[in-house]
Write an enzyme that holds these catalytic residues in place. Structure first.
Site, mmCIF file in Angstrom:
data_model
loop_
_atom_site.group_PDB
_atom_site.id
_atom_site.type_symbol
_atom_site.label_atom_id
_atom_site.label_comp_id
_atom_site.label_asym_id
_atom_site.label_seq_id
_atom_site.Cartn_x
_atom_site.Cartn_y
_atom_site.Cartn_z
ATOM 1 N N HIS A 39 0.583 -30.377 -6.070
ATOM 2 C CA HIS A 39 1.495 -30.145 -4.953
ATOM 3 C C HIS A 39 0.947 -29.190 -3.906
ATOM 4 C CE1 HIS A 39 5.321 -29.946 -2.962
ATOM 5 N NE2 HIS A 39 5.490 -28.667 -3.219
ATOM 6 N N ARG B 146 2.326 -19.695 -5.911
ATOM 7 C CA ARG B 146 3.133 -19.610 -4.684
ATOM 8 C C ARG B 146 4.629 -19.629 -5.010
ATOM 9 N NH1 ARG B 146 5.131 -24.266 -0.844
ATOM 10 N NH2 ARG B 146 5.230 -25.289 -2.853
ATOM 11 N N SER C 282 -2.829 -30.894 12.833
ATOM 12 C CA SER C 282 -1.611 -30.931 13.638
ATOM 13 C C SER C 282 -0.360 -30.722 12.785
ATOM 14 C CB SER C 282 -1.534 -32.253 14.401
ATOM 15 O OG SER C 282 -1.581 -33.329 13.490
ATOM 16 N N ARG D 176 7.795 -22.385 -10.797
ATOM 17 C CA ARG D 176 7.283 -23.752 -10.969
ATOM 18 C C ARG D 176 6.260 -23.917 -12.085
ATOM 19 N NH1 ARG D 176 6.676 -25.694 -4.728
ATOM 20 N NH2 ARG D 176 8.906 -25.719 -4.420
ATOM 21 N N GLU E 172 15.741 -21.521 -4.464
ATOM 22 C CA GLU E 172 14.803 -22.304 -5.268
ATOM 23 C C GLU E 172 14.233 -21.418 -6.359
ATOM 24 O OE1 GLU E 172 11.942 -24.350 -2.817
ATOM 25 O OE2 GLU E 172 13.481 -25.235 -1.573
ATOM 26 N N TYR F 214 6.266 -33.727 5.109
ATOM 27 C CA TYR F 214 6.923 -34.094 3.849
ATOM 28 C C TYR F 214 7.663 -32.934 3.189
ATOM 29 C CZ TYR F 214 4.333 -38.355 4.498
ATOM 30 O OH TYR F 214 3.863 -39.519 5.033
ATOM 31 N N HIS G 72 3.915 -29.578 -8.778
ATOM 32 C CA HIS G 72 5.367 -29.583 -8.624
ATOM 33 C C HIS G 72 5.948 -30.217 -9.879
ATOM 34 C CE1 HIS G 72 9.390 -29.971 -7.148
ATOM 35 N NE2 HIS G 72 9.046 -29.256 -6.087
HETATM 36 C C1 LIG Z 1 6.158 -33.168 -0.503
HETATM 37 C C2 LIG Z 1 5.953 -31.748 -0.066
HETATM 38 C C3 LIG Z 1 7.025 -30.882 -0.012
HETATM 39 C C4 LIG Z 1 6.843 -29.562 0.398
HETATM 40 N N1 LIG Z 1 7.936 -28.748 0.518
HETATM 41 C C5 LIG Z 1 7.773 -27.498 1.021
HETATM 42 C C6 LIG Z 1 8.890 -26.673 1.296
HETATM 43 O O1 LIG Z 1 10.031 -27.066 1.112
HETATM 44 N N2 LIG Z 1 8.665 -25.432 1.786
HETATM 45 C C7 LIG Z 1 7.412 -24.949 2.030
HETATM 46 O O2 LIG Z 1 7.270 -23.794 2.473
HETATM 47 N N3 LIG Z 1 6.334 -25.723 1.792
HETATM 48 C C8 LIG Z 1 6.481 -26.985 1.318
HETATM 49 N N4 LIG Z 1 5.393 -27.768 1.101
HETATM 50 C C9 LIG Z 1 4.078 -27.253 1.468
HETATM 51 C C10 LIG Z 1 3.935 -27.270 2.972
HETATM 52 O O3 LIG Z 1 4.502 -28.443 3.485
HETATM 53 C C11 LIG Z 1 2.465 -27.215 3.368
HETATM 54 O O4 LIG Z 1 1.808 -26.189 2.687
HETATM 55 C C12 LIG Z 1 2.334 -26.972 4.864
HETATM 56 O O5 LIG Z 1 3.110 -27.887 5.574
HETATM 57 C C13 LIG Z 1 0.875 -27.079 5.275
HETATM 58 O O6 LIG Z 1 0.822 -27.029 6.671
HETATM 59 P P1 LIG Z 1 -0.586 -27.000 7.369
HETATM 60 O O7 LIG Z 1 -0.324 -26.943 8.827
HETATM 61 O O8 LIG Z 1 -1.429 -25.967 6.767
HETATM 62 O O9 LIG Z 1 -1.275 -28.401 6.983
HETATM 63 P P2 LIG Z 1 -0.749 -29.898 7.161
HETATM 64 O O10 LIG Z 1 0.645 -29.937 7.592
HETATM 65 O O11 LIG Z 1 -1.104 -30.650 5.942
HETATM 66 O O12 LIG Z 1 -1.667 -30.436 8.345
HETATM 67 C C14 LIG Z 1 -3.034 -30.689 8.127
HETATM 68 C C15 LIG Z 1 -3.614 -31.341 9.347
HETATM 69 O O13 LIG Z 1 -5.041 -31.302 9.294
HETATM 70 C C16 LIG Z 1 -5.560 -32.575 9.664
HETATM 71 N N5 LIG Z 1 -6.890 -32.731 9.072
HETATM 72 C C17 LIG Z 1 -7.263 -32.513 7.784
HETATM 73 N N6 LIG Z 1 -8.583 -32.762 7.652
HETATM 74 C C18 LIG Z 1 -9.045 -33.124 8.865
HETATM 75 C C19 LIG Z 1 -10.322 -33.530 9.353
HETATM 76 N N7 LIG Z 1 -11.413 -33.614 8.576
HETATM 77 N N8 LIG Z 1 -10.437 -33.855 10.664
HETATM 78 C C20 LIG Z 1 -9.343 -33.802 11.500
HETATM 79 N N9 LIG Z 1 -8.116 -33.446 11.080
HETATM 80 C C21 LIG Z 1 -7.969 -33.114 9.775
HETATM 81 C C22 LIG Z 1 -4.529 -33.555 9.125
HETATM 82 O O14 LIG Z 1 -4.678 -34.814 9.701
HETATM 83 C C23 LIG Z 1 -3.253 -32.809 9.521
HETATM 84 O O15 LIG Z 1 -2.976 -33.047 10.883
HETATM 85 C C24 LIG Z 1 5.550 -29.094 0.705
HETATM 86 C C25 LIG Z 1 4.465 -29.969 0.642
HETATM 87 C C26 LIG Z 1 4.664 -31.284 0.268
HETATM 88 C C27 LIG Z 1 3.493 -32.212 0.227
#
Ligand SMILES: Cc1cc2nc3c(=O)[nH]c(=O)nc-3n(C[C@H](O)[C@H](O)[C@H](O)COP(=O)(O)OP(=O)(O)OC[C@H]3O[C@@H](n4cnc5c(N)ncnc54)[C@H](O)[C@@H]3O)c2cc1C
Length: 533
Positions: free
Chosen positions: A353, A388, A11, A292, A116, A46, A244
């Site tokens: 990170h 990245r 999500s 980075r 950045e 985050y 990071h």
């Molecule tokens: C501190 C921080 C700062 C960042 N800053 C930036 C930024 O400024 N700009 C940028 O572009 N990127 C940034 N990133 C990276 C970026 O946030 C992530 O790469 C991106 O949000 C990932 O999105 P996603 O939808 O792929 O996964 P996520 O947002 O991590 O969502 C993963 C989902 O999968 C679910 N899940 C995982 N395993 C299971 C399972 N077995 N069963 C059921 N559900 C599961 C989790 O519960 C969650 O809901 C940052 C990351 C961090 C941690």
């Protein structure tokens, strides 16, 4: 057992964007979103810095963003994919703005654009220093308005269901492996249930928890990657873990560390070692705004040279009001541990990170397993290559969520065969008696990965890591076979698999490129290749 048309695992920005598009365009279809935690507990929440996008064509251009991405990727980006993401990005970002995400604006109404490391132009849209929180909020609100989306929280996906579960032999060479849905551990009743679907999207995020210190929350355990590997799907470029450079250093804190966004350096923050020396000019002409990997290695080297566990980020010269306006959360967090950033330097150290590699996906988000898509951080699309570019990941997630939606909806009329999938077999297993068997193994895994497979690697360290992971794997499998499953055990098992894939990728790569630095092979190999496992 449940049946759905489109099943979304995760999500965060990737999963929710896909779910929303499907739901809006196909109101008669059922979309099921599953997450193992609460709705918004994701890496997305985050994200601080923002989302990189070209929307100021007077001062910026697609070409510049493409070049910046290719330079960061160090020869391993897929140029076609880079062009797709950069050029389709503005339209996708406008969509999330239409769905309610608010980005900071100047007084004249134009967007504020941050810069950045590795970006040649100011192009990062942001919402103060909590951009991810704002995007996640907007997406969850929008999803809540769609009647055809079922949102199942606290439900742990254990494995994807393929012909393997029907009794057929599936190997890496099987070309028609197909996904029928997933087995889930329902954390409300501790039962393993089935969810069958016509199309499944993995959007399970990153794997930072494999390391001792990470900016990622506890959910980031690489489950999607491990599931696909077990299902004999293709995984790629796992050795490229981005550290990071500037996580807040707090003595004694393990696991998720608070991030000090790169945008602070973009606005003029200066890295200094324990003697107060601004050291980045010794390492790169771009100083504090070098990519980075270079900054993280420079910090690692200064820490090793001076025998300290951190360096400092100096913001004492900032205008206080401007700092608080742009970085209110960082200001508050530092103050809460006694650091007034106007008077004291912020102690920082690198932390795991972002995972550049992951489930191999093509330009439509299709994995090597039929009816299974992957997007967001768990996928390897070819955008990031060996490193990245900052703030490109949120952009990649929205562009690929759209592409997964386009491709899967084009196949909606294909005949679907829904096989008889057996129930999960749990006979002969008992409740685990000692949690310590799981928690201690997790500590060992994180220690091994941080000490031997961190920012700087060599062959001896990788061999040691591999032997220790073998033992952890053997012990954890015994536990898995003999006890009933728990989320902690499932995550440990997944993290050991991910650790193994990182070590394997790193061992195969006999060169130093992007985020992978091996002192035994400090140069680049002539053979530019992705490592597929
Ligand atoms: C501190 C921080 C700062 C960042 N800053 C930036 C930024 O400024 N700009 C940028 O572009 N990127 C940034 N990133 C990276 C970026 O946030 C992530 O790469 C991106 O949000 C990932 O999105 P996603 O939808 O792929 O996964 P996520 O947002 O991590 O969502 C993963 C989902 O999968 C679910 N899940 C995982 N395993 C299971 C399972 N077995 N069963 C059921 N559900 C599961 C989790 O519960 C969650 O809901 C940052 C990351 C961090 C941690």
């Amino acid at each position: 057992m449940q049946k759905t048309d489109f099943l979304v695992i995760g999500s965060g920005i990737a999963g929710l964007t896909f779910a929303l598009k499907m739901a809006k365009h196909f109101p008669e279809k059922k979309i099921t979103v599953v997450t193992k935690a609460s709705a918004d507990e994701t890496n997305t929440k985050y994200a601080q810095g923002g989302i990189a996008v070209v929307n100021d064509l007077e001062n910026d251009s697609f070409q510049k963003h493409i070049e910046d991405t290719l330079i960061a990727g160090d020869g391993l980006c897929n140029r076609d994919v880079v062009e797709i993401v950069v050029k389709e990005g503005p339209e996708r970002v406008n969509e999330i703005i239409e769905w309610g995400a608010r980005f900071d604006k100047e007084e004249d109404g134009d967007y504020k654009r941050g810069k950045e490391g590795g970006h040649s132009q100011f192009r990062i849209l942001h919402h103060k220093d909590i951009t991810g929180w704002e995007i996640e909020r907007a997406l969850i609100d929008a999803v809540g308005k769609q009647k055809n989306i079922e949102f199942i929280k606290h439900c742990f996906v254990v494995d994807i269901i393929t012909q393997h579960h029907l009794g057929f032999l599936i190997t890496k060479s099987t070309t028609d492996t197909e996904c029928y849905g997933v087995y889930v551990l329902n954390l409300k009743n501790n039962q393993i249930e089935k969810i069958l679907a016509d199309v499944t999207l993995l959007a399970t995020g990153g794997n930072g928890q494999v390391y001792r210190t990470t900016t990622n929350p506890a959910i980031a355990t690489g489950d999607g990657v491990a599931m696909v590997y077990r299902a004999k799907g293709k995984i790629e470029n796992m050795e490229f873990i981005q550290f990071h450079p500037t996580a807040l250093y707090e003595p004694g804190v393990r696991g998720q560390a608070f991030l000090i966004t790169e945008a602070v350096r973009g606005d003029g923050g200066i890295l200094r070692n324990k003697d107060g020396e601004a050291f980045m000019e010794k390492y790169d002409a771009r100083k504090d705004l070098a990519p980075r990997d270079i900054v993280a290695r420079a910090i690692d080297s200064e820490m090793k040279r001076t025998g300290t566990e951190h360096v400092y980020l100096d913001c004492r010269h900032f205008d206080k009001e401007k700092f608080i306006e742009h970085f209110p959360n960082i200001y508050k967090k530092c103050l809460s541990i006694g650091i007034d950033v106007m008077q004291h330097m912020i102690p920082v150290a690198p932390a795991a990170h972002y995972s550049c590699g992951g489930i191999k996906a093509d330009e439509w988000g299709r994995t090597s397993i039929k009816k299974l898509y992957a997007c967001g951080e768990c996928a390897s699309t070819g955008l990031h290559g060996a490193n990245r570019l900052a703030s490109n990941s949120l952009l990649e997630a929205v562009v690929f969520a759209h592409r997964c939606y386009l491709d899967s909806s084009s196949k909606m009329n294909e005949a679907v065969k829904r096989p008889q999938v057996p129930d999960w077999k749990a006979e002969g297993t008992t409740q685990p008696k000692e949690m310590i068997l799981i928690t201690q193994s997790l500590k060992e895994l994180q220690q091994v990965m941080s000490d031997y497979v961190g920012i700087v690697r060599n062959d001896v360290r990788l061999q040691r890591a591999s032997r220790r992971l073998d033992l952890l794997w053997e012990e954890t499998e015994q536990l898995y076979q003999s006890t009933s499953v728990s989320p902690q055990l499932l995550e440990l098992r997944n993290m050991i698999t991910v650790g193994y894939l990182i070590v394997k990728g790193a061992s195969f790569r006999k060169e130093s490129r992007g985020l992978h630095y091996n002192t035994d092979y400090p140069g680049k190999s002539q053979l530019v290749q992705n490592i597929v496992l």
